[in-house]
Design a protein around this motif. Structure first.
Motif: not given
Length: 365
Positions: A14, A179, A181-183, A188, A215, A218-219, A221
């Motif tokens: 991060n 972002n 969330k992890n999904e 999203f 990050t 997450q980011d 993605t």
């Protein structure tokens, strides 16, 4: 020679926490100090530190190998998790019983906690050698007045020295996404759709866009998902986490930055680049307000109702309209940043002076 352990949210890839650690090491990495940092993932070493795997057992057994324990800086602390706060109290007492120094430094603790948590934190504050948080309301909550040893500070990164390169392009808008969330789900996708609409309008207005990932994973993605809508357009670029370090030095290339990540706002203030803060939580909103940027700030968190008591949506038109205001008021914003940066830098620097005095076994002044 002082042996110092720094415990924080380090090695999680991060950028904000990376900058926090870099700032700490810029002050503490002296020949007379041996620095140990528990890390989730070890980083390439540019300075002489001892990186060990991040495990809570080091918070206990580290007392036998170190003179000073620094907890912080950073904002991801379980301020209202009673069991973990109790654990921090136990760890503090163990280190103090072994005649070691304990410092909580630059940590983000919300005042929104239960009475039990407040009681535990109050006992931690009483027994530490120095306790400095980013939130002045914290001390009101635990019913302890601020003093030379217990008080608030601006974010640690304001003391990190950067030589930003001179501005070379005035048509690029930086967008620091978040972002949360992890999904990949409907929430999203709604966020991706909003950013896509924002970028379409910016391209029509003649701007280039750089999507910034603070990050890894997450980011990364999210910016890739947004870029997929502009895959053949060279005026939309992605800057992944791995490449962000080089981009920081070029921060002044941006005409403005849309800041969802807290430390993207910190960097914008340091570089005097007009910013549109979008606060998914209180810390970004608070910093924007302290810098005089409240009228340019938006709130957006469509996945974590705990921050604002409900999910907060935001439209592309709201972002575009607020960005237009930021750009039209860029001179005013720059002057606000110049004025308040001095205060932020002074607050952080004074806190470091006290930290170094504790490490050197002097009375904090």
């Amino acid at each position: 020679m002082k042996k110092v352990m720094i415990w924080g949210w380090f090695g999680f890839e991060n950028l904000g926490d990376d900058l926090l650690l870099r700032t700490m090491l810029s002050f503490l990495d002296k020949k007379e100090n041996v620095i140990t940092v528990p890390m989730k993932k070890t980083y390439k070493q540019t300075i002489n530190i001892n990186q060990i795997y991040r495990n809570y057992k080091h918070l206990v057994f580290g007392v036998f190998n170190n003179d000073v324990l620094i907890i912080g800086p950073g904002g991801l602390f379980p301020f209202d998790n009673k069991l973990k706060v109790a654990l921090y109290l136990i760890i503090t007492m163990i280190w103090k019983l072994m005649n070691r120094k304990v410092v909580f430094f630059g940590i983000g603790i919300s005042e929104k906690m239960s009475g039990i948590s407040a009681f535990l934190w109050r006992n931690i504050v009483v027994h530490t050698d120095l306790f400095i948080t980013r939130n002045p309301n914290f001390f009101k909550k635990i019913k302890i007045e601020e003093s030379n040893k217990n008080h608030s500070m601006s974010d640690t990164v304001f003391s990190l020295k950067y030589k930003f390169k001179r501005q070379t392009n005035n048509s690029v808008i930086g967008i620091s996404v978040a972002n949360l969330k992890n999904e990949i789900d409907s929430t999203f996708q709604r966020s991706v759709d909003v950013w896509t609409d924002v970028i379409k309008k910016l391209l029509i207005d003649g701007y280039e866009v750089e999507l910034l990932a603070f990050t890894k994973g997450q980011d990364d993605t999210m910016i890739d998902s947004i870029k997929a809508h502009f895959k053949d357009n060279n005026n939309v670029k992605t800057i992944h986490y791995e490449d962000m370090e080089e981009k920081i030095l070029k921060w002044r290339e941006y005409r403005a930055v849309i800041c969802m990540r807290f430390h993207s706002l910190v960097l914008s203030i340091k570089a005097f680049v007009p910013a549109l803060p979008i606060a998914y939580g209180h810390k970004t909103y608070t910093l924007a307000k302290e810098c005089g940027l409240e009228e340019y700030t938006l709130k957006w968190n469509n996945s974590q109702s705990a921050y604002y008591g409900k999910n907060v949506e935001l439209s592309a038109s709201e972002i575009i309209n607020k960005l237009a205001l930021v750009i039209s008021d860029e001179r005013k914003i720059e002057n606000l940043m110049i004025l308040n940066y001095k205060n932020f830098d002074s607050s952080s620097s004074q806190a470091f002076d006290k930290l170094l005095s504790v490490i050197n076994m002097e009375e904090a002044k």
